[in-house]
Every structure is written in C-alpha cells, then in structure tokens.
Design a protein around this motif. Structure first.
Motif, PDB file in Angstrom:
ATOM      1  N   ASP A 210      -2.426  27.737  30.622  1.00 29.87           N
ATOM      2  CA  ASP A 210      -2.931  29.088  30.300  1.00 29.87           C
ATOM      3  C   ASP A 210      -3.609  29.144  28.932  1.00 29.87           C
ATOM      4  O   ASP A 210      -3.851  30.226  28.397  1.00 29.87           O
ATOM      5  N   HIS A 212      -6.780  29.287  27.189  1.00 26.59           N
ATOM      6  CA  HIS A 212      -8.166  29.614  27.532  1.00 26.59           C
ATOM      7  C   HIS A 212      -9.035  29.606  26.278  1.00 26.59           C
ATOM      8  O   HIS A 212      -8.517  29.648  25.164  1.00 26.59           O
ATOM      9  N   GLN A 357      -3.926  33.047  28.651  1.00 28.76           N
ATOM     10  CA  GLN A 357      -4.492  33.722  29.823  1.00 28.76           C
ATOM     11  C   GLN A 357      -4.134  35.207  29.877  1.00 28.76           C
ATOM     12  O   GLN A 357      -4.971  36.055  30.193  1.00 28.76           O
ATOM     13  N   HIS A 431     -16.500  32.046  29.230  1.00 27.21           N
ATOM     14  CA  HIS A 431     -15.044  31.964  29.346  1.00 27.21           C
ATOM     15  C   HIS A 431     -14.668  30.673  30.059  1.00 27.21           C
ATOM     16  O   HIS A 431     -15.134  30.412  31.151  1.00 27.21           O
ATOM     17  N   LYS A 433     -11.494  27.156  30.042  1.00 29.17           N
ATOM     18  CA  LYS A 433     -10.092  26.862  29.713  1.00 29.17           C
ATOM     19  C   LYS A 433      -9.908  25.371  29.479  1.00 29.17           C
ATOM     20  O   LYS A 433     -10.863  24.601  29.597  1.00 29.17           O
TER      21      LYS A 433
END
Lengths: 463, 463
Positions: A210, A212, A357, A431, A433
């Motif tokens: 998670d 990011h 996240q 965006h 990750k």
C-alpha cells in the motif's frame, strides 16, 4: 535464429538521496542511498538488444559497429564513456564465457543494435537515466545469457542481479537500484575497486504494497545543471556536503569517504532510520526521513559554489501544501499520526509524494484542488502526455469504477492561506505505486515481437 | 527644559550570516557574524525618545506609563519582551547613575514616549529590526546621557558603543552591528552571561569607501516565517546547522557552542576569511565568502524540519545573473579578477549586491536590462517608494550630472541564456554604499526639532 532480448526496467525514486561520487570513473558514491521502485506498468524504460551478423550499413555493406537509439534518436556510442563501458564490459563477459564453453553460440563478436524507449519525458528529474541504464544492462545480460555463468543467479532465466548492479552503476549510479523491486539500498561500500558498492533489496514490493506515489509534474524542461556535473561540484566545494558524508572538508581524499560516518551512513544516520522504518512499515518515520533527505540534498546543492538549484516556486508550493496537510493530519488524529504524505524532489522541480493507499484519494483531491490544471491542458509532449490523455487519469481506480470525474477539494479543517495556486503550476499528476524489478520479455529462448522496440529491419520502431 | 534625544541608525547587511541563538533570552548567537553598515542618508531608522513629567493621558490625567510608536502605529510595550527589556535596562542604568550623582536631573522615573520611523518597508528582509533596535538603544542612551558613566565612551557626547551593543543585541541580535559604521563583527563570545558577545568594528567606513551596495527589491511582502522563529527551528532540527556551528547534533547543549569551532568560527572559517579580506580590501575573497555565506544560511534554513525558504524564483534569477556576470568578468580579465559582484540574501527574497564603485554602473545597467521594471511602476507603498520617485533613482550620480535617463544594457560578451526576465520581478533598485554608525541629532544638550519624529504634542509626527 535471431538473438534478441527485450526487457523493461522501472523508475526508482530515492528517499535517501545519492549526490556525489568519491570515484567518478567507477561511480562509487560518497554515501549510501535508498529508493522505492515504482510500478513499471506505466513508467518504464523498454530496451531491445540484438546481436546479428546480418546487420547492414546504409550502403548495404556488412555492419561493423554497434548502434544505439534512445527514443528513436541515434546516440553515438564511441566517445560516450558510459554506453561504451557498459557494452564493452558485457561483451567481455560473453567473450570469456564463449572461450570457456566452446559449444556456446558465438555472439560476442557480432555487431549489436540497441533501441531504448522511455514511457515518460527524459532528463526532467524523473530518473530516466536510472531506468534506462538498468534496462540496457538487463537487456544485454539477457541477450548474452549471463545468468548461466555469473555467480549470483540461482535460477535459469533470472538475471544475476548483484553482479549486474555493479555494471549498471557504471552507466548511471542510481541505475543499480532499478534492478530490483520494492525497497532497494545502494550501499556505498568501502573498497577502492567498488566490489562492495552494489544494490541490495531491503524488502520486495509485496512487503508494503500500500505504498503509493503521486508524481507532480511541475515542468518537464531539461534541467540547467546535469546531475553528473552538479554532484561533483558539490563534492568539490560544499562544506555542508562534507559534513553530510562525515569527511573533514570538501575535496577530501577518496579514502576519507567510508561507511559508518556522516549523517547518512553514520550511527543512527538516515540509512539506518529508513531501513528500519521500511522493515517496520512505519510511515511516520519513512515520511520524516524522506522529506529531511530531500531537503538536505537540495541544501547541499545550494551550498555548492556556485549554488545549484532544482526546486522552483511551484516545488515550494507543493512543500507548503504537504506540510500543511501533515499538520492537519496530526491535529485530527491528536498526534497519533505525524505524517500522511511525504514529498521528495530529485534533481528537478517535480515532486513525488509518497503516501499510503488509505490516504491517497484525499491527497489527490487536495492536490487537484490546490494546483488546478491549466485550461485545456491535454496532449503535451513536454509532460509526456499522449493524445487524448488527461493531466490526471485514475489508473489505479481510487475514484471507483466510474473513474475520475473532476473531483477536487480540500479536507475538512483545511487552513486557508495555502493555495489554491495559479492554474498550470502542476501540469500533470501520475498516480502509481511500489513495483517489481525488471521484466524480461524476450531472451532466454523467448520472443515477444509486440514488446520489442527494435524492429525486424534492425531500426527502432516508431512509438 | 525638554529632555529629548533623536538619533538615526543605519541598516546593516550581513556578509557572514547570523542564524541561530544558543541563548534565546540573552540573544547569544550560535556563531559570529559580520556585516557592512549602509549609508543612513537614505536607509535608516530615526528614533526620538522623550522623558517628560508633563505627558498627559487622553483623559487629561498625568501619564503613568511608557508609550512607543513604530511608523506612526502604537505598539504595546508591556508584553513585548524586547521593548520592555531594552527600556527597563536603560532606565535601570539611569536610576543607578542618579543614585550615584545626587545632582543629576531626575529622568529615570519620568514616563517615556518614543517614536521611531523607518525610511523603508518593515519586515521585508531589509533588516528593519536591526536599525530599529539600534536607534532605540542609541536614543535612550543619548536621552539618559549614559556616556557620562558607562565605561566605554571616551569623549563627551559619544555613545558608549561596546556597552550599548550588549543591550541592543537583546532587542534584536543583529541590532548590535548597526551601532557602528563600516565593517562590523558580532563576536559570538564564550560566556554564558553574554558579557563577551558584542559588536566590534573591523574597519570604519573610510577604510574601503568604494564598497557600494545595490538593493534589489523583489518583494516587500511580510515574510512567512519570522527570523526569530525560523532560526530556532533550525537550531533545534538541522544537522547541517550543527555542522556549521561545530556542535555534535541539532539541539546540542548551550555550552557546546563555542568560538574556535565550526565552519564560521573555526580555524580558517568564514569569519577569519572575511575579516582578512576586508582588512586587505580583497574584493575577490570578500565576494566569494559573502556569496557562500548567503547560500549556506539558506541551505541550513532548507535543512530545517519543516524546511524554511526565503529565496524565490526572482531571487534565483538574480543569483543566475550575478553568477554569469562574474564568469564574464573572469573571462575578460583572464582570471585576474574572479568576481566583480557579490549577492547576499537575508531572511527574504530581496538581494543586496555588493560591488566596487568602479563596476557599479555596469552592474546597475545590467540589472536594469535583465530585470525591467513593470510598466508604470512608481509610487508603491509596499516597496517604500514615495510619490514621484522612480524605481531607480541615481542618488549617487553614477550616470553623471544629468542623472539616469533610462540607460540599461548588458556588457559586451554577455552570454544569451540568462534573462531578460519578466517585467516587474524586481520592483526597485536602491544604490547605496558603506556608511557610518548612528548619528545623534538631539541629546547631550542639542536640539533639532526638524529631525525629531516625536512632535511637541507628545505624539508621533505624520511623516
């Protein structure tokens, strides 16, 4: 049979910054660094390398030299020490292998053609050289099947990463960190020959999925002072950089730089803090150290004679926005959390904002509210936007199945006084990750004509 | 008889920067600093202090408290530690004197009214607090005739500077440097009680009279982070500031800060280099150290958590212009001279460019060419421009008897690529030079009604 390899390599964004070489030929750094490897589904360098006796010159005679294209433009290999060194070292390894194994295919003496393509603008502070040299190194390793004889690759069709990282480092220092996924350290090492200055995975991409990243493209113009020139000016003239590295003065002898000293590698330094934060998945510490490292890197650049500056007014507006956001998060959690977002700036004005996240949607809406895009901003070669692409695309689905419909807004309790800024300061938000290391699409007996960026005609495909 | 004193005190602009206190109550710095006192004919603070038993409150009853006005606006003395401390310490000295000499006029118990006026915008990075507290301290010293009993004043009607500098320091650290003309050091001192932390004149204004200064007003807005808050955040959190001061880590104990250590006060540090450069009138060294000090101050501000930033894009455009100009000077003198201009930035975006008289016209023409004023720029309260005043006035006659007729241009050989910038980035240029210390216009038996900024009615004059 065509001898060809195609790989993709990811971008990495440092959270402990590399700035300065103690040896400019071997690319040995003045301090260790640590980065997060970003998902290469969107941002990556793709490289195809082919060795072929059938290559012809434009006049039809047999090709007698290696050729290389970056984003469709041919580069001169001879005279570019980095390309030349990388290719000749890989070829030397192949030659040695062929001498040891007489039944091996004779590839080392064949001319090479290499095409490389970035999915994002070059030299705009988005670490294109890191993914590019990682892809070049990985493509040649796959083409020459170096896994079969370099010591560090246990499985077939796997790249021999530690050995490769020392080669990639010599193309571009930070390239060695793009050879692995997740969270990757580049240990500065102690030896003068660089044998212990290599990449090391702290944790893979599954450890903290998670994590990011939101890339804020402030400008995609080429930078005024290249990293290569800038960092050596800093090493030669900045007393604060000397302090950061624990050496007595700028221009200290190479041997003065050593692990175990200074603000990065010393006891309790930023490397130790950051590794520990990642292992414990402690975002507060991760964010505090990442922002402090970014600021300290820009501080030593400023302390250089003459000073070097990569952050502009837009960069600083992003710093103000993230600082105010973290203050709000600390208030509403009554100090349970200190940070929900961490900015970092490489050698350019663009920010990368790391966040978990669960906070990403709020942060994206905040950034979209504070930094409205310019009217009609769309296809823009400087920001790498394709025709039809919008400045923000909800690639990871934070806005649900319908995608982004223009939502933007500040969270409840947002203090007036920070933004909104003039439209167009941020040109694009991307965006993404944390992601894995390089992927081999062709090589080790596989082919993938669709992925290759070098055409069957021996010239780069038009992309 | 009216007991009144009026003084003017000059602005000083540091070339070795003060940033950080090891004792916030006594204003003891973490490092020594050094400044150039600017000519007060144009930029100064004027302060009138009067002790008068006849002062009345608005309701006509006798005044029972001290009152103070800055630029016509009344300030609350009670609760403002700095004003309160400065006034009460000066009054205590007078009380002591009156106790020793029973025939002395009884002034200590009378209510005070003080008016102070700056000839330039306040809190815009032009060191208004330095000249303001210097003027306050000097005015009270003249009113109370402290020269008659403080040890350091040999001549009558001369201010007892070393003793005063310790008092002025407690109003605003850099104020102590505005008590003398020419080139003034503020030695950090070693004692915990601050008795050796005082101003010291390196050379007076006659030593190097061709030292000129060009102030580039980029913005006269109030700054986001005050120097007082900013410097202590740096002391508490910046590892690079710790290195600059030669202490082991941010937040080191007060006793860890000492002369003889760090990049400023250590052997071969910037204080020693700068003093030597001034004594030898070596502009190359003066410029190199001044620019490095400015950059290092902004670097440690950037290394603060969260980071502090005073220079904006315009400031950096000025840095680029001066850097390019110095490169040109080095080329055309074949390295005989390295620098002909030295920028420095305090806690704000404005630049002060130091240069020798012989180069000033070329530099002014260059700045006027690269930073054109906005169309119609004239009277502007934010930049302190008076009605009818132009953004550049040739006060010192560099353009000859006719004055400035709009001349602007780059020198021969100027490289394209730096400027011209958008009109209005620089709002005003002020040309001035090194100057003397405070002037006493009223006090020690003299009066000068025209100079006084406090009217006969006991209220500030409208200026």
């Amino acid at each position: 049979m065509v001898h060809q390899a195609t790989v993709t390599a990811p971008v990495n964004i440092a959270v402990v910054k590399y700035w300065g070489k103690r040896d400019t030929k071997l690319h040995l750094p003045t301090n260790s660094s640590l980065s997060v490897t970003l998902d290469q589904d969107y941002l990556c360098s793709t490289t195809t390398a082919r060795a072929d006796a059938a290559f012809k010159k434009e006049d039809g005679s047999p090709e007698d030299r290696d050729r290389l294209w970056l984003n469709g433009n041919e580069e001169t290999i001879a005279g570019n020490g980095r390309f030349e060194r990388c290719i000749s070292e890989m070829r030397a390894l192949r030659t040695k292998y062929e001498q040891t194994k007489p039944d091996a295919t004779k590839l080392a003496d064949l001319p090479l053609r290499i095409a490389s393509h970035n999915s994002f603008p070059t030299a705009a502070g988005l670490a294109s050289s890191a993914s590019g040299y990682a892809a070049l190194t990985a493509a040649l390793a796959a083409l020459y099947e170096l896994n079969t004889f370099l010591p560090s690759s246990p499985a077939p069709a796997h790249l021999p990463i530690p050995a490769l990282s020392k080669l990639a480092r010599q193309g571009s220092g930070s390239a060695c960190r793009s050879l692995m996924g997740g969270f990757v350290a580049w240990d500065m090492g102690a030896h003068a020959d660089g044998r212990d200055s290599a990449a090391r995975q702290i944790a893979d991409e599954a450890h903290w999925p998670d994590m990011h990243a939101i890339i804020c493209v402030a400008s995609a113009a080429k930078k005024a002072v290249s990293s290569t020139a800038g960092m050596q000016a800093t090493v030669a003239t900045s007393p604060l950089h000397a302090a950061r590295c624990g050496v007595p003065a700028p221009g200290a002898p190479v041997a003065a730089y050593a692990s175990g000293r200074g603000l990065v590698d010393g006891p309790g330094g930023t490397m130790a803090q950051m590794q520990d934060a990642i292992r414990r998945k402690d975002f507060d510490t991760f964010a505090e150290v990442a922002m402090a490292e970014s600021n300290q890197f820009h501080a030593v650049a400023l302390d250089t004679r003459p000073p070097i500056r990569y952050m502009n007014d837009t960069s600083w507006n992003i710093v103000s926005a993230i600082t105010a956001y973290n203050t709000l998060v600390a208030q509403r959690t009554r100090g349970q959390r200190k940070y929900a977002a961490a900015y970092t700036f490489d050698a350019g004005p663009n920010a990368v904002v790391y966040a978990l996240q669960s906070d990403v949607r709020e942060i994206i809406e905040l950034l979209l509210a504070l930094f409205p895009f310019a009217e009609g901003a769309a296809h823009d070669a400087r920001t790498g936007m394709q025709a039809g692409e919008r400045p923000f695309e909800d690639r990871l689905g934070v806005f649900g199945e319908e995608g982004w419909a223009g939502q933007a807004g500040v969270p409840e309790g947002w203090s007036e006084g920070v933004g909104p800024f003039e439209p167009g300061e941020v040109k694009r938000l991307i965006h993404t990750k944390v992601g894995p290391g390089p992927r081999v699409y062709e090589g080790f007996g596989r082919t993938d004509e669709a992925r290759a960026v070098l055409g069957a005609d021996g010239y780069p495909k038009k992309l």
